[in-house]
Design an enzyme around this catalytic site. Sequence first.
Site, mmCIF file in Angstrom:
data_model
loop_
_atom_site.group_PDB
_atom_site.id
_atom_site.type_symbol
_atom_site.label_atom_id
_atom_site.label_comp_id
_atom_site.label_asym_id
_atom_site.label_seq_id
_atom_site.Cartn_x
_atom_site.Cartn_y
_atom_site.Cartn_z
ATOM 1 N N HIS A 61 0.837 -1.189 0.000
ATOM 2 C CA HIS A 61 0.000 0.000 0.000
ATOM 3 C C HIS A 61 0.877 1.246 0.000
ATOM 4 O O HIS A 61 2.015 1.229 0.470
ATOM 5 C CB HIS A 61 -0.935 0.005 1.207
ATOM 6 C CG HIS A 61 -2.093 -0.939 1.060
ATOM 7 N ND1 HIS A 61 -3.152 -0.983 1.936
ATOM 8 C CD2 HIS A 61 -2.370 -1.872 0.110
ATOM 9 C CE1 HIS A 61 -4.022 -1.891 1.552
ATOM 10 N NE2 HIS A 61 -3.573 -2.449 0.442
ATOM 11 N N GLU A 63 0.885 3.909 1.703
ATOM 12 C CA GLU A 63 1.345 4.406 2.998
ATOM 13 C C GLU A 63 2.625 3.692 3.434
ATOM 14 O O GLU A 63 3.558 4.314 3.967
ATOM 15 C CB GLU A 63 0.256 4.199 4.062
ATOM 16 C CG GLU A 63 -1.032 4.947 3.776
ATOM 17 C CD GLU A 63 -2.052 4.094 3.042
ATOM 18 O OE1 GLU A 63 -3.255 4.299 3.252
ATOM 19 O OE2 GLU A 63 -1.627 3.208 2.271
ATOM 20 N N CYS A 93 -6.114 1.607 5.451
ATOM 21 C CA CYS A 93 -6.743 0.403 5.998
ATOM 22 C C CYS A 93 -6.217 0.184 7.417
ATOM 23 O O CYS A 93 -5.309 0.886 7.869
ATOM 24 C CB CYS A 93 -6.442 -0.814 5.119
ATOM 25 S SG CYS A 93 -4.708 -1.346 5.168
ATOM 26 N N CYS A 96 -2.401 -0.481 7.572
ATOM 27 C CA CYS A 96 -1.598 0.718 7.345
ATOM 28 C C CYS A 96 -1.703 1.668 8.533
ATOM 29 O O CYS A 96 -0.723 2.323 8.910
ATOM 30 C CB CYS A 96 -2.042 1.415 6.062
ATOM 31 S SG CYS A 96 -1.557 0.531 4.552
#
Length: 236
Positions: A61, A63, A93, A96
């Site tokens: 992801h 992040e 999410c 993250c």
Amino acid sequence: MASDKGSSAGDATLRRRIEPREFEVFFDPRELRKEACLLYEIKWGTSHRVWRNSGRNTANHVELNFIEKFTSERHFCPSVSCSITWFLSWSPCWECSKAIRGFLSQHPSVTLVIYVSRLFWHLDQQNRQGLRDLVNSGVTVQIMRVPEYDHCWRNFVNYPPGEEDHWPRYPVVWMKLYALELHCIILSLPPCLKILRRCQNQLTLFRLTLQNCHYQMIPPHVLLATGLIQLPVTWR
């Protein structure tokens, strides 16, 4: 190359800007695309200089990619404060969110403000708890509004000459709907917003379902801002 675009041909950030079409599709609150985009700003200490760049999902992801890149490229000095602002097409999410809190706990001189255009799988209880944990740990999480969209267009987008004011005019009601749901998340209230995708014509629709707890706990101005809710009248 598009050296004749952006705020000026001599703009040092030009090579790090995204194209207008990319911004339009990534940050449209009505679009439910799987990919995520991150636009970020970093300021060190009392300096007025701002470092801007962007990132995308890869195998990880976006992040996590930022955290890995940031920690590998910069030697941290605990005495120097660092202010980071994220503009995310999707909210983090739960995994993250956990990684972000871990990153910040290891680097107490870093502060983080997160603006998001959409809430990622916001009916999932783990994602909701993840956002609450971020806020409770001191991270500011807000829904992008008109000023944030305008700021991103001017500072992160390779817009054509003379179109610095022509960012995509997304329906403000979507921003207010997500802001309402974010209040529900932070206040540990049940979801009130459901997003529906009608595949035949690719329309993204929404449904609001408010309970008494929403009327009792959410500030009236947040409810009224959507223009879709009429508060109960109490007669005296």
